[in-house]
Motif scaffolding. Sequence first.
Motif, PDB file in Angstrom:
ATOM      1  N   ASP A 208       1.001  -6.434   6.357  1.00  0.00           N
ATOM      2  CA  ASP A 208       0.168  -5.292   5.993  1.00  0.00           C
ATOM      3  C   ASP A 208       1.038  -4.037   5.936  1.00  0.00           C
ATOM      4  O   ASP A 208       2.235  -4.072   6.246  1.00  0.00           O
ATOM      5  CB  ASP A 208      -0.992  -5.111   6.981  1.00  0.00           C
ATOM      6  CG  ASP A 208      -0.535  -5.017   8.433  1.00  0.00           C
ATOM      7  OD1 ASP A 208       0.488  -4.340   8.710  1.00  0.00           O
ATOM      8  OD2 ASP A 208      -1.186  -5.628   9.300  1.00  0.00           O
ATOM      9  N   ARG A 243       3.846   0.533  -3.174  1.00  0.00           N
ATOM     10  CA  ARG A 243       2.630   0.237  -3.941  1.00  0.00           C
ATOM     11  C   ARG A 243       2.837  -0.866  -4.977  1.00  0.00           C
ATOM     12  O   ARG A 243       1.968  -1.709  -5.199  1.00  0.00           O
ATOM     13  CB  ARG A 243       2.133   1.515  -4.627  1.00  0.00           C
ATOM     14  CG  ARG A 243       1.528   2.520  -3.654  1.00  0.00           C
ATOM     15  CD  ARG A 243       1.230   3.848  -4.342  1.00  0.00           C
ATOM     16  NE  ARG A 243       0.856   4.863  -3.354  1.00  0.00           N
ATOM     17  CZ  ARG A 243       0.834   6.162  -3.600  1.00  0.00           C
ATOM     18  NH1 ARG A 243       1.169   6.618  -4.812  1.00  0.00           N
ATOM     19  NH2 ARG A 243       0.482   7.016  -2.658  1.00  0.00           N
ATOM     20  N   LYS A 246       2.444  -4.529  -3.433  1.00  0.00           N
ATOM     21  CA  LYS A 246       1.267  -4.934  -2.666  1.00  0.00           C
ATOM     22  C   LYS A 246       0.559  -6.085  -3.367  1.00  0.00           C
ATOM     23  O   LYS A 246       0.340  -6.071  -4.577  1.00  0.00           O
ATOM     24  CB  LYS A 246       0.304  -3.752  -2.520  1.00  0.00           C
ATOM     25  CG  LYS A 246      -0.881  -4.036  -1.608  1.00  0.00           C
ATOM     26  CD  LYS A 246      -1.731  -2.792  -1.407  1.00  0.00           C
ATOM     27  CE  LYS A 246      -2.897  -3.062  -0.461  1.00  0.00           C
ATOM     28  NZ  LYS A 246      -3.709  -1.834  -0.212  1.00  0.00           N
ATOM     29  N   ARG A 247       0.180  -7.111  -2.578  1.00  0.00           N
ATOM     30  CA  ARG A 247      -0.534  -8.257  -3.107  1.00  0.00           C
ATOM     31  C   ARG A 247      -2.036  -8.127  -2.836  1.00  0.00           C
ATOM     32  O   ARG A 247      -2.470  -7.249  -2.085  1.00  0.00           O
ATOM     33  CB  ARG A 247       0.032  -9.540  -2.506  1.00  0.00           C
ATOM     34  CG  ARG A 247       1.490  -9.773  -2.919  1.00  0.00           C
ATOM     35  CD  ARG A 247       2.034 -11.115  -2.471  1.00  0.00           C
ATOM     36  NE  ARG A 247       2.280 -11.155  -1.036  1.00  0.00           N
ATOM     37  CZ  ARG A 247       3.093 -12.037  -0.447  1.00  0.00           C
ATOM     38  NH1 ARG A 247       3.740 -12.922  -1.186  1.00  0.00           N
ATOM     39  NH2 ARG A 247       3.254 -12.027   0.851  1.00  0.00           N
ATOM     40  N   SER A 248      -2.800  -8.973  -3.433  1.00  0.00           N
ATOM     41  CA  SER A 248      -4.256  -8.855  -3.366  1.00  0.00           C
ATOM     42  C   SER A 248      -4.806  -8.971  -1.949  1.00  0.00           C
ATOM     43  O   SER A 248      -5.871  -8.438  -1.642  1.00  0.00           O
ATOM     44  CB  SER A 248      -4.906  -9.912  -4.261  1.00  0.00           C
ATOM     45  OG  SER A 248      -4.520 -11.215  -3.855  1.00  0.00           O
ATOM     46  N   ASP A 249      -4.073  -9.658  -1.062  1.00  0.00           N
ATOM     47  CA  ASP A 249      -4.551  -9.816   0.311  1.00  0.00           C
ATOM     48  C   ASP A 249      -4.085  -8.690   1.228  1.00  0.00           C
ATOM     49  O   ASP A 249      -4.297  -8.734   2.446  1.00  0.00           O
ATOM     50  CB  ASP A 249      -4.108 -11.166   0.881  1.00  0.00           C
ATOM     51  CG  ASP A 249      -2.597 -11.303   0.976  1.00  0.00           C
ATOM     52  OD1 ASP A 249      -1.872 -10.392   0.510  1.00  0.00           O
ATOM     53  OD2 ASP A 249      -2.121 -12.324   1.502  1.00  0.00           O
ATOM     54  N   GLY A 250      -3.422  -7.672   0.651  1.00  0.00           N
ATOM     55  CA  GLY A 250      -2.964  -6.534   1.445  1.00  0.00           C
ATOM     56  C   GLY A 250      -1.570  -6.695   2.008  1.00  0.00           C
ATOM     57  O   GLY A 250      -1.044  -5.778   2.657  1.00  0.00           O
ATOM     58  N   SER A 251      -0.936  -7.848   1.778  1.00  0.00           N
ATOM     59  CA  SER A 251       0.438  -8.063   2.240  1.00  0.00           C
ATOM     60  C   SER A 251       1.419  -7.546   1.194  1.00  0.00           C
ATOM     61  O   SER A 251       1.030  -7.161   0.089  1.00  0.00           O
ATOM     62  CB  SER A 251       0.681  -9.550   2.506  1.00  0.00           C
ATOM     63  OG  SER A 251       0.602 -10.294   1.297  1.00  0.00           O
ATOM     64  N   TYR A 252       2.695  -7.574   1.565  1.00  0.00           N
ATOM     65  CA  TYR A 252       3.735  -7.050   0.678  1.00  0.00           C
ATOM     66  C   TYR A 252       4.869  -8.062   0.553  1.00  0.00           C
ATOM     67  O   TYR A 252       5.265  -8.701   1.535  1.00  0.00           O
ATOM     68  CB  TYR A 252       4.303  -5.729   1.216  1.00  0.00           C
ATOM     69  CG  TYR A 252       3.288  -4.609   1.203  1.00  0.00           C
ATOM     70  CD1 TYR A 252       3.235  -3.694   0.158  1.00  0.00           C
ATOM     71  CD2 TYR A 252       2.352  -4.492   2.237  1.00  0.00           C
ATOM     72  CE1 TYR A 252       2.284  -2.675   0.139  1.00  0.00           C
ATOM     73  CE2 TYR A 252       1.396  -3.483   2.225  1.00  0.00           C
ATOM     74  CZ  TYR A 252       1.372  -2.579   1.169  1.00  0.00           C
ATOM     75  OH  TYR A 252       0.425  -1.584   1.155  1.00  0.00           O
TER      76      TYR A 252
END
Length: 265
Positions: A208, A243, A246-252
Amino acid sequence: MASEKQPTGHNNGVLWGEHSLDWANIQEGQCRRVYETVFDRAKITSGTSYLDAGCGAGMAAMIAAARGATVSGLDASEALLQIARTRTPSADLRQGELEALPFADSIFDLITGFNSFQYAANPVKALQQAKRVATPGATVVLVTWGEPVGMPAAQLVAALKPLLPPPPPDAPGPFALSNETALKALAYSAGLEPREIVDVECPWEYADLTLALRGLSSAGVAAKARAHSSQDAIDEAHEKALRTFKRSDGSYHIDASFRCLFATA
């Protein structure tokens, strides 16, 4: 004749010690693939006498010890060394300068510098010291950033540039040795014989934004920026740069690469 640069160990030790736990728990592990690749290619095993020059919080030292190596290390930060000693109590871990390694001549079969030698005030002298403590024919590995062009992680490195003081005119940038020719030239100048260059893809992963900001803020360059700006400014710069990743699940997920020069002492 210009005077020789003063050692940088004290200043680097202060910078890297500021957020030592976040470095050890979040950021250091982002480079684990590099450590494993280097040890695989160097064939580290039981009986290998190993020195990690610039050992930080000791993840590489811990991995080497698990493979059976007899481990020594040196770092400028006492805060990071305290963590490293907890991870590998059997290791001989000392605080000091890369240009004056506090070890006897000709005792190590493998020496690594994971993003360390190039940040010494005198990288040639630091590598000459590595050669001095290496056994004849030992392997010395100099690890630096990969080519910045097209590397996503380079965007995060560049994000703090506006928050840093102007560098000295002769200061090398973080990617100064990413060029193969420059990297080999440094090894040659210290009396080492380059054998091969291996590039390692080593993506950074954060669950996150909070973890990403803490991990990125634990590096020495962030501490230097903090002294001239603020933590809020650092977080804002990093968040903006993150930014894109960032992936759809909020991870990077941020792709990074490192260049490893294997040389013979």
